[in-house]
Design a protein around this motif. Structure first.
Motif, PDB file in Angstrom:
ATOM      1  N   LEU A   1       0.733  -1.381  -0.017  1.00 18.85           N
ATOM      2  CA  LEU A   1       0.045   0.020   0.023  1.00 18.85           C
ATOM      3  C   LEU A   1       0.902   1.311  -0.009  1.00 18.85           C
ATOM      4  O   LEU A   1       0.410   2.239  -0.335  1.00 18.85           O
ATOM      5  CB  LEU A   1      -0.832   0.082   1.154  1.00 18.85           C
ATOM      6  CG  LEU A   1      -2.208  -1.014   1.223  1.00 18.85           C
ATOM      7  CD1 LEU A   1      -3.116  -1.011   2.506  1.00 18.85           C
ATOM      8  CD2 LEU A   1      -3.025  -0.517  -0.146  1.00 18.85           C
TER       9      LEU A   1
ATOM     10  N   THR B   1       0.585  -7.628   1.249  1.00 17.21           N
ATOM     11  CA  THR B   1      -0.470  -7.316   0.229  1.00 17.21           C
ATOM     12  C   THR B   1      -1.652  -7.058   1.094  1.00 17.21           C
ATOM     13  O   THR B   1      -1.745  -5.847   1.479  1.00 17.21           O
ATOM     14  CB  THR B   1      -1.172  -8.680  -0.647  1.00 17.21           C
ATOM     15  OG1 THR B   1      -1.205  -9.692   0.155  1.00 17.21           O
ATOM     16  CG2 THR B   1       0.031  -8.783  -1.709  1.00 17.21           C
ATOM     17  N   VAL B   2      -2.366  -7.941   1.772  1.00 19.29           N
ATOM     18  CA  VAL B   2      -3.665  -7.591   2.606  1.00 19.29           C
ATOM     19  C   VAL B   2      -3.404  -8.528   3.923  1.00 19.29           C
ATOM     20  O   VAL B   2      -2.972  -9.825   3.784  1.00 19.29           O
ATOM     21  CB  VAL B   2      -4.879  -7.941   2.198  1.00 19.29           C
ATOM     22  CG1 VAL B   2      -5.949  -7.768   3.179  1.00 19.29           C
ATOM     23  CG2 VAL B   2      -5.390  -7.026   0.847  1.00 19.29           C
TER      24      VAL B   2
ATOM     25  N   LEU C   1     -11.425  -4.184   5.289  1.00 17.59           N
ATOM     26  CA  LEU C   1     -10.970  -3.481   3.954  1.00 17.59           C
ATOM     27  C   LEU C   1     -11.839  -2.444   3.604  1.00 17.59           C
ATOM     28  O   LEU C   1     -11.667  -1.264   3.235  1.00 17.59           O
ATOM     29  CB  LEU C   1     -10.755  -4.519   2.744  1.00 17.59           C
ATOM     30  CG  LEU C   1      -9.877  -5.565   2.999  1.00 17.59           C
ATOM     31  CD1 LEU C   1      -9.630  -6.233   1.511  1.00 17.59           C
ATOM     32  CD2 LEU C   1      -8.449  -4.824   3.457  1.00 17.59           C
TER      33      LEU C   1
ATOM     34  N   LEU D   1     -11.190   0.108   0.889  1.00 17.00           N
ATOM     35  CA  LEU D   1     -10.829  -0.719  -0.183  1.00 17.00           C
ATOM     36  C   LEU D   1     -12.251  -1.390  -0.456  1.00 17.00           C
ATOM     37  O   LEU D   1     -12.375  -2.375   0.224  1.00 17.00           O
ATOM     38  CB  LEU D   1      -9.733  -1.630   0.217  1.00 17.00           C
ATOM     39  CG  LEU D   1      -8.328  -0.824   0.246  1.00 17.00           C
ATOM     40  CD1 LEU D   1      -7.425  -1.832   0.800  1.00 17.00           C
ATOM     41  CD2 LEU D   1      -7.793  -0.236  -0.904  1.00 17.00           C
TER      42      LEU D   1
ATOM     43  N   PRO E   1     -11.173  -9.501  -0.358  1.00 16.71           N
ATOM     44  CA  PRO E   1      -9.672  -9.153  -0.120  1.00 16.71           C
ATOM     45  C   PRO E   1      -8.923  -9.827  -1.216  1.00 16.71           C
ATOM     46  O   PRO E   1      -8.019  -9.272  -1.898  1.00 16.71           O
ATOM     47  CB  PRO E   1      -9.370 -10.312   0.965  1.00 16.71           C
ATOM     48  CG  PRO E   1     -10.717  -9.843   1.883  1.00 16.71           C
ATOM     49  CD  PRO E   1     -11.781  -9.911   0.625  1.00 16.71           C
TER      50      PRO E   1
ATOM     51  N   GLU F   1      -9.391  -9.642  -4.457  1.00 12.31           N
ATOM     52  CA  GLU F   1      -9.240  -8.516  -5.707  1.00 12.31           C
ATOM     53  C   GLU F   1      -7.803  -7.873  -5.198  1.00 12.31           C
ATOM     54  O   GLU F   1      -7.165  -7.282  -5.995  1.00 12.31           O
ATOM     55  CB  GLU F   1     -10.544  -7.939  -5.947  1.00 12.31           C
ATOM     56  CG  GLU F   1     -11.524  -8.456  -6.743  1.00 12.31           C
ATOM     57  CD  GLU F   1     -12.675  -7.856  -6.873  1.00 12.31           C
ATOM     58  OE1 GLU F   1     -12.801  -6.462  -6.711  1.00 12.31           O
ATOM     59  OE2 GLU F   1     -13.691  -8.456  -7.318  1.00 12.31           O
ATOM     60  N   ALA F   2      -8.113  -7.210  -3.862  1.00 11.60           N
ATOM     61  CA  ALA F   2      -7.159  -6.146  -3.416  1.00 11.60           C
ATOM     62  C   ALA F   2      -5.590  -6.919  -3.711  1.00 11.60           C
ATOM     63  O   ALA F   2      -4.635  -6.329  -3.916  1.00 11.60           O
ATOM     64  CB  ALA F   2      -7.469  -5.575  -2.109  1.00 11.60           C
TER      65      ALA F   2
ATOM     66  N   ARG G   1      -4.337  -7.079  -7.148  1.00 11.35           N
ATOM     67  CA  ARG G   1      -3.982  -5.886  -7.780  1.00 11.35           C
ATOM     68  C   ARG G   1      -2.570  -5.481  -7.050  1.00 11.35           C
ATOM     69  O   ARG G   1      -1.801  -4.869  -7.549  1.00 11.35           O
ATOM     70  CB  ARG G   1      -5.183  -4.851  -7.179  1.00 11.35           C
ATOM     71  CG  ARG G   1      -4.903  -3.400  -7.848  1.00 11.35           C
ATOM     72  CD  ARG G   1      -6.094  -2.490  -7.676  1.00 11.35           C
ATOM     73  NE  ARG G   1      -6.402  -2.400  -6.410  1.00 11.35           N
ATOM     74  CZ  ARG G   1      -7.797  -3.134  -5.876  1.00 11.35           C
ATOM     75  NH1 ARG G   1      -8.445  -3.775  -6.601  1.00 11.35           N
ATOM     76  NH2 ARG G   1      -8.138  -2.844  -4.668  1.00 11.35           N
ATOM     77  N   LEU G   2      -2.508  -5.764  -5.753  1.00 14.64           N
ATOM     78  CA  LEU G   2      -1.215  -5.114  -4.864  1.00 14.64           C
ATOM     79  C   LEU G   2      -0.121  -6.052  -5.415  1.00 14.64           C
ATOM     80  O   LEU G   2       1.130  -5.469  -5.598  1.00 14.64           O
ATOM     81  CB  LEU G   2      -1.457  -5.223  -3.527  1.00 14.64           C
ATOM     82  CG  LEU G   2      -2.366  -3.966  -3.215  1.00 14.64           C
ATOM     83  CD1 LEU G   2      -2.760  -4.356  -1.471  1.00 14.64           C
ATOM     84  CD2 LEU G   2      -1.951  -2.768  -3.224  1.00 14.64           C
TER      85      LEU G   2
END
Length: 242
Positions: free
Chosen positions: A91, A122-123, A132, A137, A141, A143-144, A147-148
């Motif tokens: 992040l 990531t998460v 999230l 966000l 989770p 998807e995040a 992406r990260l």
């Protein structure tokens, strides 16, 4: 890499003396030691250097998340310590991750030690969908995380810290990534403050390279037996010896 090499014990202790106790007790039982925020703030880089000098692979788990220049300075210092793994928080953004990854390798070259693998968190495995959403966000989770992870790859990181639930999708899009999975709980163990957990065998089946385990060993009636059981489970999942 043996099954034992894949297991990192979380030295989540408040003092250097306790950390050294666990290092002695688990010598030969786990592949490496993770030094996180609590222990690093209490004991400092000297303990990390002592563990490395004693032959331990060390994962410096400080999750650097700041402006790029500050992340680079911290990562360069981490690289000089001779640790095997170090992480940043995805992040923080692509620029911060890129500067940190480059600086960690520079620091290792300056000190004449092998460069650490730089991983992007990531998460956190303690976060679920509601957590999230609360920080802005949206979406699940998974998807995040993807992406990260993609951002970390573009930034030049070596891999990610992610739950086993997302590991197959990460592996599919980034085959060479080093995937480290925390939130490991043997069958029947308490979740504690973890939201997205998996078993050691489940993590291996999902494509993780390494797992991080703390409380299931530390709180066991027989920590050495618990560590050996984890190694056996990982070995069985991989279809090879410990």
């Amino acid at each position: 890499m043996t099954a034992r090499d894949r297991i990192w014990f979380a030295l989540d202790t408040p003092t250097a003396d306790e950390a050294r106790h666990w290092a002695r007790r688990l010598r030969g039982e786990v592949g490496g030691l993770k030094v996180g925020l609590e222990l690093f703030v209490a004991a400092g880089p000297g303990l990390v250097q002592d563990l490395v000098a004693d032959g331990w692979p060390v994962f410096l788990d400080l999750k650097f998340h700041d402006i790029p220049n500050t992340m680079a300075g911290a990562a360069r210092a981490a690289g000089r310590l001779g640790v095997r793994l170090v992480n940043v928080h995805a992040l923080a953004g692509r620029a911060g991750m890129a500067r940190a990854a480059e600086a960690a390798r520079e620091g290792a070259r300056e000190a004449g030690v092998p460069a650490p693998r730089v991983l992007a968190v990531t998460v956190l495995t303690s976060h679920g969908p509601d957590d999230l959403e609360a920080v802005g966000l949206e979406g699940p989770p998974e998807e995040a995380v993807l992406r990260l992870a993609g951002l970390a790859r573009l930034a030049g990181c070596d891999g990610v810290v992610a739950s086993a639930r997302e590991a197959p999708a990460i592996r599919a899009s980034w085959s060479e990534a080093v995937i480290v999975t925390p939130g490991i709980r043997p069958a029947g163990a308490r979740r504690g403050d973890q939201a997205r957990v998996t078993t050691p065998a489940g993590a291996m089946a999902a494509g993780a390279d390494h797992i991080v385990v703390g409380r299931p060993i530390r709180e066991a009636a027989d920590p050495v037996a618990a560590a050996r059981a984890l190694v056996a489970e990982v070995a069985e999942a991989l279809g090879r010896g410990a």
